[in-house]
Design an enzyme around this catalytic site. Structure first.
Site, PDB file in Angstrom:
ATOM      1  N   TRP A   1       1.252  -1.148  -0.116  1.00 49.73           N
ATOM      2  CA  TRP A   1       0.066   0.317  -0.068  1.00 49.73           C
ATOM      3  C   TRP A   1       0.658   1.658  -0.082  1.00 49.73           C
ATOM      4  O   TRP A   1       0.375   2.279  -0.630  1.00 49.73           O
ATOM      5  CB  TRP A   1      -1.226   0.041   1.467  1.00 49.73           C
ATOM      6  CG  TRP A   1      -1.960   1.066   1.256  1.00 49.73           C
ATOM      7  CD1 TRP A   1      -3.319   1.201   0.748  1.00 49.73           C
ATOM      8  CD2 TRP A   1      -1.174   2.619   1.827  1.00 49.73           C
ATOM      9  NE1 TRP A   1      -3.825   2.352   0.964  1.00 49.73           N
ATOM     10  CE2 TRP A   1      -2.837   3.129   1.872  1.00 49.73           C
ATOM     11  CE3 TRP A   1      -0.233   3.277   2.398  1.00 49.73           C
ATOM     12  CZ2 TRP A   1      -3.711   4.206   1.781  1.00 49.73           C
ATOM     13  CZ3 TRP A   1      -0.854   4.665   3.171  1.00 49.73           C
ATOM     14  CH2 TRP A   1      -1.646   5.210   2.424  1.00 49.73           C
ATOM     15  N   HIS A   2       2.042   0.877   0.950  1.00 44.48           N
ATOM     16  CA  HIS A   2       2.824   2.305   0.807  1.00 44.48           C
ATOM     17  C   HIS A   2       3.573   2.722  -0.365  1.00 44.48           C
ATOM     18  O   HIS A   2       3.926   3.834  -0.274  1.00 44.48           O
ATOM     19  CB  HIS A   2       3.539   1.993   2.118  1.00 44.48           C
ATOM     20  CG  HIS A   2       3.077   2.969   2.992  1.00 44.48           C
ATOM     21  ND1 HIS A   2       3.141   1.601   4.189  1.00 44.48           N
ATOM     22  CD2 HIS A   2       3.431   3.628   3.837  1.00 44.48           C
ATOM     23  CE1 HIS A   2       2.029   2.164   5.541  1.00 44.48           C
ATOM     24  NE2 HIS A   2       2.203   3.566   5.382  1.00 44.48           N
ATOM     25  N   GLY A   3       3.443   1.808  -1.026  1.00 43.16           N
ATOM     26  CA  GLY A   3       4.596   2.024  -2.298  1.00 43.16           C
ATOM     27  C   GLY A   3       5.066   0.941  -3.932  1.00 43.16           C
ATOM     28  O   GLY A   3       5.307   0.100  -2.467  1.00 43.16           O
TER      29      GLY A   3
ATOM     30  N   PHE B   1       1.486   7.987  -1.622  1.00 43.20           N
ATOM     31  CA  PHE B   1       1.136   7.161  -0.933  1.00 43.20           C
ATOM     32  C   PHE B   1      -0.230   6.878  -2.052  1.00 43.20           C
ATOM     33  O   PHE B   1      -1.279   6.198  -1.667  1.00 43.20           O
ATOM     34  CB  PHE B   1       0.926   6.633   0.069  1.00 43.20           C
ATOM     35  CG  PHE B   1       1.975   6.839   0.540  1.00 43.20           C
ATOM     36  CD1 PHE B   1       3.329   6.222  -0.460  1.00 43.20           C
ATOM     37  CD2 PHE B   1       2.577   7.357   1.646  1.00 43.20           C
ATOM     38  CE1 PHE B   1       4.405   6.167   0.080  1.00 43.20           C
ATOM     39  CE2 PHE B   1       3.633   7.132   2.143  1.00 43.20           C
ATOM     40  CZ  PHE B   1       4.640   7.013   0.881  1.00 43.20           C
TER      41      PHE B   1
END
Length: 475
Positions: A319-321, A475
């Protein structure tokens, strides 16, 4: 458009608030929706169409779930399609290039795809859209038959592009009925100013230090410089993200919405598990309620519990990258939480409290190294310098330079990351009830002067052109 910009503070926000408070109640949602679409379109006009497309599709999913509620099998299929659609949309824009690059590297081929730009905040508004349909399915919120109201929930500008992730059940009633009275507005203004100060005074300046140090080759820095760099980055990311959350919560309060808290002084945690109960609370609770618990949580035996934890933390990293360093960062916390759950948590409870704090701070900062580093090799080299394994000096002239130039700033950041100031304000508030002197000089003068000075300094930074985009925008 960002909150810490002159165009937002002195043009967009005053116009929106003026329009919002003068129009009749029946038009307030319309004003907010138009303002939110303009806010998002300001930086990326073409991607506002993508968000509108997401809103329309999830609006249809919500109605379809409601109309087929008595057919459990059909509803589950609809929910599955909804999840697939939203994750596909997120995957196309956020992960296509990452997936293709890894396939090319693994198979030694050269698949070519155009470079797909990342829409700002796509992870946030996608998760909110999914929250809506799932909450309707679970009967945690009523289906929204007015598409404009659903569009407002997903696109509401205070929390649109960097959170907190506002679940539908939290604001479902407030979309149609909310109150904006003077005490709420006053609280919202104070909260917004605090967030603005966090961003402009602490986060941006700590970011300047971190950028300077992380631009260096680890082989050329001393252990002291490495620690200053990661402490500065730890403060930057906390104050940057919590600042946006504070401003979002403050703006929401002014407009009559109650957003849940997103940070609770995570750097005073005594374990990795506690850290994630205090850090990015809206994301952690989203994964818990919409992924971990539906997978079975800890109800189906030890193996399934750890499997579910692995899935959740793998998803957290993704999810963060779109980067293996982000995935490793997520799994790093998953592993720590697993071993704390298995046995380490009991051992931590038996050691002195200050050692629990020290343990957590060290593992968090080690994690931030990989979050900040662009490659694993850089991250491991940086950590080797931090712990004296690289053969570099302990202290050097650069260490003394950073301490002399930025030591006070870092000290203020460390103090601000604890609840000391909050407790002080609460103590003043409590004692002002029975003391006229404290009420006048402590509460009404001192606290208000603190807020005024914070606002003036923040605006000075904004006008002077000191600007860093919010970290979590990507994000």
């Amino acid at each position: 458009m960002v909150f810490s910009s002159s165009i937002f503070l002195f043009v967009f926000l005053p116009i929106v608030l003026l329009a919002y408070f003068i129009v009749p109640r029946v038009f307030k949602n319309t004003v907010l929706l138009l303002a939110s679409l303009l806010f998002y379109a300001w930086g990326e006009p073409k991607f506002v169409l993508l968000m509108i497309f997401s809103i329309i599709i999830n609006y249809i999913f919500g109605l379809t779930v409601e109309s087929n509620r008595n057919n459990k099998r059909k509803v589950k299929i609809i929910i599955g399609l909804m999840v697939f659609f939203n994750l596909l949309l997120l995957g196309i824009f956020k992960y296509t290039n990452f997936i293709v690059d890894n396939i090319n590297s693994l198979l030694n081929i050269s698949i070519s795809v155009p470079d797909i730009p990342l829409p700002i905040g796509i992870s946030f508004f996608t998760f909110q859209a999914m929250s809506y349909v799932i909450d309707v399915y679970r009967k945690d919120g009523k289906v929204q038959r007015n598409p404009l109201n659903l569009a407002l929930y997903i696109s509401l500008f205070p929390q649109l592009i960097a959170g907190p992730i506002v679940r539908y059940q939290t604001v479902a009633e407030q979309i149609n009925k909310r109150v904006s009275d003077l005490p709420r507005i006053a609280y919202g203004v104070r909260r917004f100013i605090i967030g603005l100060g966090k961003k402009m005074i602490i986060a941006n300046n700590c970011g300047y230090i971190a950028d300077q140090i992380f631009a260096q080759n680890p082989a050329d820095m001393s252990t002291g410089v490495a620690w200053i760099g990661i402490i500065a980055y730890s403060l930057q990311i906390y104050f940057d993200f919590s600042a946006y959350s504070d401003m979002a919560i403050g703006l929401g309060k002014i407009l009559g919405f109650d957003f849940l808290e997103n940070f609770n002084y995570p750097y005073i945690s005594k374990s990795a598990t506690e850290f994630w109960r205090r850090w990015h609370i809206s994301l952690g609770s989203w994964f818990r309620d919409y992924l971990y618990i539906p997978l079975g949580g800890n109800r189906k035996g030890t193996f399934n519990t750890y499997r579910n934890l692995f899935i959740v933390w793998f998803a957290t990293g993704i999810w963060h990258g779109a980067s293996w360093t982000f995935i490793a960062w997520g799994l790093y916390y998953g592993f720590l939480i697993m071993i704390e759950k298995a046995f380490l948590g009991k051992l931590l409870n038996k050691i002195p409290t200050f050692l629990q704090y020290l343990y957590t701070l060290i593992i968090v900062m080690v994690g931030w190294v990989f979050f900040r580093a662009e490659t694993f090799s850089y991250g491991f080299s940086y950590i080797a310098v931090m712990f004296g394994f690289s053969g570099t000096s302990l202290l050097d002239n650069d260490t003394l330079y950073y301490l002399s130039q930025y030591g006070i700033l870092i000290a203020i950041g460390i103090l601000g990351s604890t609840p000391i100031l909050k407790k002080t304000f609460e103590l003043i508030e409590y004692n002002s009830i029975n003391s006229t002197f404290i009420r006048i000089f402590g509460k009404e003068i001192s606290i208000n002067m603190f807020l005024i000075i914070t606002f003036i300094i923040s605006v000075t930074y904004i006008i002077s052109g000191t600007f860093n985009p919010f970290i979590y925008f990507r994000f």
